[in-house]
Design a protein around this motif. Structure first.
Motif, PDB file in Angstrom:
ATOM      1  N   GLU A  94      -4.562   2.007  16.160  1.00  0.00           N
ATOM      2  CA  GLU A  94      -3.939   1.450  14.829  1.00  0.00           C
ATOM      3  C   GLU A  94      -5.356   1.108  14.071  1.00  0.00           C
ATOM      4  O   GLU A  94      -5.443   1.599  12.641  1.00  0.00           O
ATOM      5  N   ASN A 103      -2.338   5.920   7.797  1.00  0.00           N
ATOM      6  CA  ASN A 103      -1.490   5.057   8.831  1.00  0.00           C
ATOM      7  C   ASN A 103      -0.855   5.753   9.978  1.00  0.00           C
ATOM      8  O   ASN A 103      -0.851   7.149   9.762  1.00  0.00           O
ATOM      9  N   LEU A 104      -1.217   5.174  11.200  1.00  0.00           N
ATOM     10  CA  LEU A 104      -0.935   5.885  12.238  1.00  0.00           C
ATOM     11  C   LEU A 104       0.303   6.898  12.263  1.00  0.00           C
ATOM     12  O   LEU A 104       0.456   7.964  12.778  1.00  0.00           O
TER      13      LEU A 104
END
Length: 123
Positions: A94, A103-104
């Motif tokens: 992350e 954003n993951l």
């Protein structure tokens, strides 16, 4: 006792049956049982019967606990260590995604896998 965590209880049941000489004669047979149970779980999954899937998952987990006992590893401790390792790596995943401005959840599976492998290789 039923109040024990499931992994501990399964391990104790395996030890007790082993002492009664009701056990896999070789470690290989215990490992083979895991492979068999994994295959049965997959087949149950393909059939989509949730109760059958749950039964096969239990059989697989019980078989893995037997292998753990055979190789001298406490399954509760091993699972705790694996979970902690995963959590540490996932946090890094992350963080690394955020450092690259992503954003993951928005990364492709391939991007996330590449990053995951890099993190694993640096542990």
């Amino acid at each position: 006792p039923p109040s024990l965590p499931a992994l501990m209880r399964a391990n104790k049941v395996g030890k007790k049956s082993g002492k009664a000489n009701f056990d896999f004669p070789t470690d290989k047979e215990a490992f083979d049982k895991v492979t068999e149970e994994l295959s049965e779980l997959y087949e149950a999954h393909l059939q989509g019967d949730k109760e059958h899937i749950a039964d096969e998952m239990g059989d697989l987990l019980f078989s893995v606990v037997n292998v753990s006992r055979k190789v001298g590893v406490e399954p509760e401790e091993a699972l705790t260590r694996a979970t902690e390792k995963f959590m540490k790596r996932f946090k890094k995943l992350e963080d690394e995604a955020a450092k690259s401005g992503k954003n993951l959840a928005d990364m492709s599976p391939e991007e996330a896998d590449l990053l995951w492998e890099r993190i694993k290789n640096h542990d």
